[in-house]
Design a protein around this motif. Structure first.
Motif, short mmCIF file in Angstrom:
data_model
loop_
_atom_site.label_atom_id
_atom_site.label_comp_id
_atom_site.label_asym_id
_atom_site.label_seq_id
_atom_site.Cartn_x
_atom_site.Cartn_y
_atom_site.Cartn_z
N CYS A 268 0.88 -1.19 0.00
CA CYS A 268 0.00 0.00 0.00
C CYS A 268 0.91 1.23 0.00
O CYS A 268 1.46 1.59 1.04
CB CYS A 268 -0.89 0.02 1.24
N PRO B 67 -8.70 4.51 -0.41
CA PRO B 67 -8.60 3.62 0.75
C PRO B 67 -8.37 2.17 0.30
O PRO B 67 -9.04 1.69 -0.62
CB PRO B 67 -9.97 3.75 1.43
N TYR B 68 -7.42 1.51 0.93
CA TYR B 68 -7.09 0.10 0.69
C TYR B 68 -6.54 -0.17 -0.70
O TYR B 68 -6.56 -1.29 -1.18
CB TYR B 68 -8.29 -0.81 1.00
N ASN C 17 -7.60 10.41 0.87
CA ASN C 17 -7.63 9.00 1.26
C ASN C 17 -7.94 8.96 2.76
O ASN C 17 -7.16 9.47 3.57
CB ASN C 17 -6.29 8.33 0.96
N VAL D 169 -8.08 6.38 4.72
CA VAL D 169 -7.44 5.27 5.44
C VAL D 169 -5.93 5.38 5.27
O VAL D 169 -5.43 5.36 4.14
CB VAL D 169 -7.94 3.90 4.93
N PRO E 87 -2.39 4.41 4.61
CA PRO E 87 -1.87 3.22 3.92
C PRO E 87 -1.11 2.26 4.84
O PRO E 87 -1.11 1.05 4.62
CB PRO E 87 -0.96 3.80 2.86
N ALA F 207 -3.84 0.29 6.42
CA ALA F 207 -4.44 -0.59 5.40
C ALA F 207 -3.55 -1.81 5.18
O ALA F 207 -4.04 -2.94 5.14
CB ALA F 207 -4.65 0.17 4.10
N GLU G 87 -3.95 -4.24 8.01
CA GLU G 87 -5.19 -5.02 7.88
C GLU G 87 -5.04 -6.11 6.84
O GLU G 87 -5.52 -7.22 7.03
CB GLU G 87 -6.36 -4.10 7.54
N TYR G 88 -4.45 -5.77 5.71
CA TYR G 88 -4.23 -6.78 4.67
C TYR G 88 -3.39 -7.93 5.20
O TYR G 88 -3.71 -9.10 4.98
CB TYR G 88 -3.55 -6.18 3.44
#
Length: 190
Positions: free
Chosen positions: A78, A85-86, A175, A177, A179, A182, A185-186
């Motif tokens: 990211c 976002p994401y 954006n 979120v 990075p 993000a 989370e990924y």
């Protein structure tokens, strides 16, 4: 898709780009979902050829930061400068070198990848989209596209926000979120 189907999809992408590249600049992309700007309800890939004389404003490869995961040939991350976002970019591991040579950059193109690289790319894309669906829901709309100029990257844009007056009026992106968060989370969902 299973491994063979993914490989065949990416081989077809490569063949079509190779054949049509002499006619102009190939723009290869995929749309999924009603918020992805699509008029066709099912997920689909398209290849459009732009005349070479059009001054194409393609994004440069973003620095590889906020890594999510990698495999033998590619890295998913990211970028700090994500516009959505994401958002996720997938780049060749050779791009992660501190200073890739101009020759290396020219070599890193979809049309030059061997079958193992295409399979590796397909598997990483599939893994990333599966994680995205865990985070944002199975029905998330998204687009992805292949960089039209070297070096290669594949950019995945989940369509979770609508651009408003500020974005449309200025051409800037907001954006909502971070990075870094993000990517975290990924990583939890890969």
């Amino acid at each position: 898709m299973d491994k063979e189907e993914l490989t065949n999809l990416f081989l077809m992408y490569q063949k079509r780009v190779r054949v049509l590249a002499n006619e102009g600049v190939p723009i290869l992309f995929r749309n999924r979902g009603e918020h992805a700007g699509t008029s066709i309800p099912h997920p689909h890939s398209q290849l459009i050829i732009l005349p070479k004389q059009i001054n194409l404003q393609a994004l440069s490869l973003e620095p590889i930061k906020n890594e999510i995961t990698r495999n033998e040939q590619f890295v998913a991350y990211c970028p700090d400068f994500s516009q959505f976002p994401y958002e996720v970019w997938i780049a060749h591991n050779d791009c992660a070198l501190s200073e890739p040579s101009a020759e290396t950059i020219q070599k890193i193109q979809l049309v030059n990848f061997n079958e193992a690289e295409l399979t590796s790319l397909g598997r990483l894309l599939q893994k990333t989209i599966t994680a995205m669906e865990k985070i944002l829901g199975k029905d998330v709309s998204y687009n992805y596209y292949f960089a039209p100029k070297p070096p290669f990257y594949l950019r995945i844009i989940p369509r979770v926000v609508t651009r408003g007056g500020f974005e449309l009026g200025t051409g800037l992106s907001t954006n909502i979120v971070d990075p870094t968060l993000a990517a975290e989370e990924y990583r939890k969902n890969i």
